[in-house]
Design a protein around this motif. Structure first.
Motif, PDB file in Angstrom:
ATOM      1  N   SER A  61       0.835  -1.210   0.000  1.00 21.94           N
ATOM      2  CA  SER A  61       0.000   0.000   0.000  1.00 21.94           C
ATOM      3  C   SER A  61       0.861   1.249   0.000  1.00 21.94           C
ATOM      4  CB  SER A  61      -0.902   0.035   1.232  1.00 21.94           C
ATOM      5  OG  SER A  61      -1.877  -0.966   1.161  1.00 21.94           O
ATOM      6  N   MET A  62       1.907   1.251   0.823  1.00 23.01           N
ATOM      7  CA  MET A  62       2.743   2.459   0.909  1.00 23.01           C
ATOM      8  C   MET A  62       3.383   2.772  -0.449  1.00 23.01           C
ATOM      9  SD  MET A  62       4.540   1.882   4.597  1.00 23.01           S
ATOM     10  CE  MET A  62       5.527   3.373   4.570  1.00 23.01           C
ATOM     11  N   GLU A  63       3.895   1.747  -1.106  1.00 24.08           N
ATOM     12  CA  GLU A  63       4.500   1.966  -2.436  1.00 24.08           C
ATOM     13  C   GLU A  63       3.444   2.438  -3.421  1.00 24.08           C
ATOM     14  OE1 GLU A  63       7.518   2.209  -3.440  1.00 24.08           O
ATOM     15  OE2 GLU A  63       8.196   1.738  -1.426  1.00 24.08           O
ATOM     16  N   SER A  64       2.249   1.870  -3.333  1.00 22.71           N
ATOM     17  CA  SER A  64       1.192   2.232  -4.284  1.00 22.71           C
ATOM     18  C   SER A  64       0.706   3.657  -4.039  1.00 22.71           C
ATOM     19  CB  SER A  64       0.032   1.233  -4.178  1.00 22.71           C
ATOM     20  OG  SER A  64       0.470  -0.048  -4.576  1.00 22.71           O
ATOM     21  N   VAL A  65       0.605   4.047  -2.757  1.00 24.56           N
ATOM     22  CA  VAL A  65       0.180   5.430  -2.455  1.00 24.56           C
ATOM     23  C   VAL A  65       1.144   6.421  -3.100  1.00 24.56           C
ATOM     24  CG1 VAL A  65       0.019   7.130  -0.572  1.00 24.56           C
ATOM     25  CG2 VAL A  65      -1.212   4.964  -0.405  1.00 24.56           C
ATOM     26  N   LYS A  66       2.451   6.123  -3.003  1.00 25.81           N
ATOM     27  CA  LYS A  66       3.444   7.028  -3.625  1.00 25.81           C
ATOM     28  C   LYS A  66       3.167   7.145  -5.117  1.00 25.81           C
ATOM     29  CE  LYS A  66       7.287   5.528  -0.824  1.00 25.81           C
ATOM     30  NZ  LYS A  66       8.430   4.640  -0.943  1.00 25.81           N
ATOM     31  N   PHE A  67       2.818   6.022  -5.744  1.00 27.88           N
ATOM     32  CA  PHE A  67       2.557   6.039  -7.192  1.00 27.88           C
ATOM     33  C   PHE A  67       1.269   6.812  -7.497  1.00 27.88           C
ATOM     34  CE2 PHE A  67       1.312   4.605 -11.341  1.00 27.88           C
ATOM     35  CZ  PHE A  67       2.496   4.316 -12.006  1.00 27.88           C
ATOM     36  N   PHE A  68       0.214   6.547  -6.708  1.00 29.31           N
ATOM     37  CA  PHE A  68      -1.064   7.260  -6.949  1.00 29.31           C
ATOM     38  C   PHE A  68      -0.875   8.779  -6.801  1.00 29.31           C
ATOM     39  CE2 PHE A  68      -3.329   3.148  -5.882  1.00 29.31           C
ATOM     40  CZ  PHE A  68      -4.009   3.031  -7.092  1.00 29.31           C
ATOM     41  N   GLU A  69       0.007   9.172  -5.872  1.00 30.51           N
ATOM     42  CA  GLU A  69       0.239  10.614  -5.680  1.00 30.51           C
ATOM     43  C   GLU A  69       0.827  11.269  -6.930  1.00 30.51           C
ATOM     44  OE1 GLU A  69       0.820  10.770  -0.797  1.00 30.51           O
ATOM     45  OE2 GLU A  69       2.573  10.484  -2.064  1.00 30.51           O
ATOM     46  N   HIS A  70       1.507  10.457  -7.761  1.00 26.62           N
ATOM     47  CA  HIS A  70       2.135  11.010  -8.974  1.00 26.62           C
ATOM     48  C   HIS A  70       1.596  10.333 -10.229  1.00 26.62           C
ATOM     49  CE1 HIS A  70       4.891  13.225  -6.465  1.00 26.62           C
ATOM     50  NE2 HIS A  70       5.001  12.139  -5.740  1.00 26.62           N
ATOM     51  N   PHE A  71       0.384   9.809 -10.138  1.00 28.44           N
ATOM     52  CA  PHE A  71      -0.158   8.990 -11.234  1.00 28.44           C
ATOM     53  C   PHE A  71      -0.169   9.740 -12.567  1.00 28.44           C
ATOM     54  CE2 PHE A  71      -3.305   6.747 -13.763  1.00 28.44           C
ATOM     55  CZ  PHE A  71      -3.051   5.420 -13.458  1.00 28.44           C
ATOM     56  N   GLU A  72      -0.591  10.999 -12.506  1.00 29.62           N
ATOM     57  CA  GLU A  72      -0.714  11.751 -13.763  1.00 29.62           C
ATOM     58  C   GLU A  72       0.655  12.028 -14.387  1.00 29.62           C
ATOM     59  OE1 GLU A  72      -3.455  14.976 -13.569  1.00 29.62           O
ATOM     60  OE2 GLU A  72      -3.194  15.460 -15.707  1.00 29.62           O
ATOM     61  N   HIS A  77      -2.248  10.540 -17.295  1.00 27.37           N
ATOM     62  CA  HIS A  77      -3.709  10.553 -17.086  1.00 27.37           C
ATOM     63  C   HIS A  77      -4.007  10.749 -15.604  1.00 27.37           C
ATOM     64  CE1 HIS A  77      -4.340   9.109 -21.180  1.00 27.37           C
ATOM     65  NE2 HIS A  77      -3.219   8.470 -20.975  1.00 27.37           N
ATOM     66  N   PRO A  78      -5.064  11.502 -15.256  1.00 34.43           N
ATOM     67  CA  PRO A  78      -5.361  11.710 -13.833  1.00 34.43           C
ATOM     68  C   PRO A  78      -5.976  10.464 -13.192  1.00 34.43           C
ATOM     69  CG  PRO A  78      -7.001  12.806 -15.204  1.00 34.43           C
ATOM     70  CD  PRO A  78      -6.005  12.193 -16.145  1.00 34.43           C
ATOM     71  N   ALA A  79      -5.748  10.282 -11.890  1.00 29.86           N
ATOM     72  CA  ALA A  79      -6.367   9.150 -11.168  1.00 29.86           C
ATOM     73  C   ALA A  79      -7.470   9.643 -10.241  1.00 29.86           C
ATOM     74  CB  ALA A  79      -5.314   8.420 -10.345  1.00 29.86           C
ATOM     75  N   ASP A  80      -7.578  10.970 -10.085  1.00 33.69           N
ATOM     76  CA  ASP A  80      -8.536  11.555  -9.153  1.00 33.69           C
ATOM     77  C   ASP A  80      -8.351  10.996  -7.738  1.00 33.69           C
ATOM     78  OD1 ASP A  80     -10.476  13.367  -8.560  1.00 33.69           O
ATOM     79  OD2 ASP A  80     -12.163  12.095  -9.117  1.00 33.69           O
ATOM     80  N   PHE A  81      -7.102  10.946  -7.309  1.00 30.66           N
ATOM     81  CA  PHE A  81      -6.772  10.401  -5.976  1.00 30.66           C
ATOM     82  C   PHE A  81      -7.049  11.456  -4.912  1.00 30.66           C
ATOM     83  CE2 PHE A  81      -3.037   8.873  -3.102  1.00 30.66           C
ATOM     84  CZ  PHE A  81      -3.928   8.143  -2.319  1.00 30.66           C
ATOM     85  N   ARG A  82      -7.961  11.130  -4.008  1.00 29.00           N
ATOM     86  CA  ARG A  82      -8.311  12.069  -2.920  1.00 29.00           C
ATOM     87  C   ARG A  82      -7.875  11.479  -1.600  1.00 29.00           C
ATOM     88  NH1 ARG A  82     -14.085  14.198  -4.994  1.00 29.00           N
ATOM     89  NH2 ARG A  82     -13.561  13.960  -7.182  1.00 29.00           N
ATOM     90  N   GLN A  83      -6.922  12.100  -0.958  1.00 25.62           N
ATOM     91  CA  GLN A  83      -6.418  11.586   0.322  1.00 25.62           C
ATOM     92  C   GLN A  83      -7.247  12.172   1.462  1.00 25.62           C
ATOM     93  OE1 GLN A  83      -2.251  12.246  -1.087  1.00 25.62           O
ATOM     94  NE2 GLN A  83      -1.891  10.304  -0.065  1.00 25.62           N
ATOM     95  N   HIS A  84      -8.480  11.675   1.566  1.00 29.05           N
ATOM     96  CA  HIS A  84      -9.387  12.112   2.621  1.00 29.05           C
ATOM     97  C   HIS A  84      -9.327  11.199   3.843  1.00 29.05           C
ATOM     98  CE1 HIS A  84     -12.049  14.335  -0.555  1.00 29.05           C
ATOM     99  NE2 HIS A  84     -10.860  14.816  -0.454  1.00 29.05           N
ATOM    100  N   GLY A  85      -8.468  10.188   3.773  1.00 28.09           N
ATOM    101  CA  GLY A  85      -8.277   9.303   4.922  1.00 28.09           C
ATOM    102  C   GLY A  85      -9.256   8.137   4.966  1.00 28.09           C
ATOM    103  N   TYR A  86      -8.884   7.152   5.776  1.00 25.88           N
ATOM    104  CA  TYR A  86      -9.752   6.000   6.083  1.00 25.88           C
ATOM    105  C   TYR A  86      -9.938   5.997   7.592  1.00 25.88           C
ATOM    106  CZ  TYR A  86     -10.361   2.337   2.395  1.00 25.88           C
ATOM    107  OH  TYR A  86     -10.747   1.559   1.337  1.00 25.88           O
ATOM    108  N   MET A 345      -6.065  -1.019  -4.921  1.00 31.58           N
ATOM    109  CA  MET A 345      -5.093  -0.169  -4.215  1.00 31.58           C
ATOM    110  C   MET A 345      -3.664  -0.662  -4.393  1.00 31.58           C
ATOM    111  SD  MET A 345      -5.928  -1.049  -0.230  1.00 31.58           S
ATOM    112  CE  MET A 345      -7.697  -1.269  -0.321  1.00 31.58           C
ATOM    113  N   HIS A 346      -3.475  -1.978  -4.596  1.00 25.03           N
ATOM    114  CA  HIS A 346      -2.114  -2.510  -4.710  1.00 25.03           C
ATOM    115  C   HIS A 346      -1.614  -2.582  -6.150  1.00 25.03           C
ATOM    116  CE1 HIS A 346      -2.335  -4.559  -0.498  1.00 25.03           C
ATOM    117  NE2 HIS A 346      -2.131  -3.260  -0.440  1.00 25.03           N
ATOM    118  N   SER A 347      -2.460  -2.185  -7.106  1.00 17.75           N
ATOM    119  CA  SER A 347      -2.094  -2.399  -8.513  1.00 17.75           C
ATOM    120  C   SER A 347      -0.796  -1.690  -8.937  1.00 17.75           C
ATOM    121  CB  SER A 347      -3.250  -2.007  -9.438  1.00 17.75           C
ATOM    122  OG  SER A 347      -3.594  -0.643  -9.263  1.00 17.75           O
ATOM    123  N   PRO A 348      -0.494  -0.459  -8.466  1.00 16.32           N
ATOM    124  CA  PRO A 348       0.766   0.134  -8.925  1.00 16.32           C
ATOM    125  C   PRO A 348       1.998  -0.666  -8.470  1.00 16.32           C
ATOM    126  CG  PRO A 348      -0.704   1.841  -8.087  1.00 16.32           C
ATOM    127  CD  PRO A 348      -1.306   0.521  -7.699  1.00 16.32           C
TER     128      PRO A 348
END
Ligand SMILES: Cc1cc2nc3c(=O)[nH]c(=O)nc-3n(C[C@H](O)[C@H](O)[C@H](O)COP(=O)(O)OP(=O)(O)OC[C@H]3O[C@@H](n4cnc5c(N)ncnc54)[C@H](O)[C@@H]3O)c2cc1C
Length: 387
Positions: A61-72, A77-86, A345-348
């Motif tokens: 997850s941590m590695e994937s979050v880093k990727f989602f943060e820079h997905f575009e 292409h945008p991923a529309d990643f919103r870090q609103h928390g869980y 979530m783990h795909s990147p």
């Protein structure tokens, strides 16, 4: 002849294709029986969390979050990643003790996670019922992204690098010679490659059986429902006005909700659901157990209208951990499946790891606990934070 054939153009297959092509392996084809993203990926609400109980899943997850943060920047292409928390709600002291233990491990690995008291939970989600909630954990860098944007972002970026994606091309057989993969059969003809990746999601067991394997993947139906717009009905759900409402999970029964525009998306696992491939909507489940759980946690739900529902499949494994790697029984046959409820979530990270594994490069993470032959081992980590 291509170097690699990937079976399945979901978020996992397209991520692997993209990462292979990015590393210079451009003779990659993806075979998809329907269309890009049409499997579980299309049905998923896009949750991305680092709050797991095993080191491997937290690291993925941590590695994937880093990727989602820079997905575009990565894919164009945008991923529309919103870090609103869980926000993960505990409903017993035992559950809270487990959350504390998990949070300790998550922090040790570098995740920002907090334990919250009931008043703090209500501050974050006004209107939520916490009478049976002794506490919760909250990770502000968790969140959600748009699955369609992510799968199409990976697919477009892979195509730009030379990958060919064949839609409406179902794999019906796998050819082996002396336990080495040789190619696949489809209704549109034969394709040959020395490496074949099974990224067929909930159908990966069926695809595995074509190579003589029995992969322990159990398809299990999950629902997503969406409410009528709530934002313009004053007093019903004040916290909707907060644009950054987190993804909220009632851990003991899996009831979850998050904001989608002016509506709420929500769902829950059904403990009585038998294994199977049905993706029709069970409206009785909505009006029974799910309505009860929803109205308990969000009392205003008693008079909320539901606009739509859809169902898709989790690909559960016995330990709720993915299966990644080459099979010992069929050389050149790689598995990237069994993601249970966390494949989006783990795909990147999975795309990168699979590309490195196939190309014989050093791996970013230790993924030995995800090896295809682990089910023969007596003792192995099991993910307890599954939803
Ligand atoms: C309701 C619901 C909620 C979920 N919530 C989340 C969440 O919040 N966060 C999260 O991370 N995950 C979530 N998941 C799980 C997530 O959707 C999956 O783990 C993820 O989409 C798996 O991606 P995949 O590419 O492995 O599988 P898929 O998207 O299913 O792709 C596999 C593809 O293989 C194709 N295929 C199958 N057989 C063949 C064949 N023989 N030949 C050719 N093609 C074939 C299929 O058509 C499909 O397109 C949820 C799932 C559901 C259903």
């Amino acid at each position: 002849m291509p170097d690699v054939i990937i079976i399945g153009a979901g978020v996992v297959g397209t991520s692997i294709a993209y990462h292979l092509a990015k590393r210079g392996c451009r003779e990659v084809i993806v075979l998809e029986k329907d269309y890009i993203g049409s499997g579980s990926t299309e049905k998923c609400p896009g949750g991305i969390r680092q709050q797991f109980s095993t080191e491997t899943n937290i690291a993925l997850s941590m590695e994937s979050v880093k990727f989602f943060e820079h997905f575009e920047e990565e894919t164009g292409h945008p991923a529309d990643f919103r870090q609103h928390g869980y926000l993960m709600l505990a409903t017993s002291e035992d559950e809270l003790a487990t959350f504390r233990w998990n949070a300790h491990l998550q922090r040790k690995l570098g995740v920002e996670v907090y334990l919250l008291s009931p008043p703090e939970i209500q501050e974050l989600v006004p209107g939520i019922n916490t009478e049976d909630v002794p506490g919760a954990t909250f990770c502000p860098t968790d969140g959600y992204a748009d699955p369609y944007s992510v799968v199409s972002g990976f697919a477009y970026a892979a195509k730009k690098l030379g990958v060919k994606i064949h839609e409406e091309t179902e794999v019906t057989g796998i050819e082996l010679i002396h336990n080495n993969v040789k190619g696949v059969l489809t209704a549109k003809g034969r394709f040959e490659a020395p490496v074949i990746v099974n990224a067929a999601g909930a159908h990966a067991r069926i695809v595995g059986s074509m190579a003589g394997l029995d992969i322990p993947i159990h398809p299990s139906r999950r629902h997503v429902f969406i409410t009528e717009p709530l934002l313009n009905s004053p007093g019903r759900f004040e916290s909707l006005k907060r644009r950054n409402l987190p993804m909220v999970v009632d851990f003991h029964n899996g009831f979850w909700f998050r904001r989608e525009g002016s509506c709420l998306l929500f769902g829950m696992r059904n403990p009585d659901e038998p294994e199977g491939f049905s993706t029709s909507v069970d409206w009785q489940f909505l009006s029974g157990a799910l309505a009860e759980a929803a109205c308990h946690r969000l009392p205003f739900f008693t008079d909320v209208g539901i606009m739509r529902g859809q169902a898709g499949l989790h690909a559960d494994t016995p330990d709720y951990m993915a299966i990644l790697g080459e099979t010992p029984e069929a050389y050149g046959f790689y598995l990237a499946c069994g993601f249970s409820g966390h494949g989006f979530m783990h795909s990147p990270a999975v795309g990168r790891l699979m590309a490195d594994l196939i190309l014989g490069q050093d791996l970013l993470l230790d993924i030995s606990s995800l090896a295809p032959d682990r089910f023969q081992r007596q003792l192995r980590p099991t993910e307890s934070a599954f939803i």
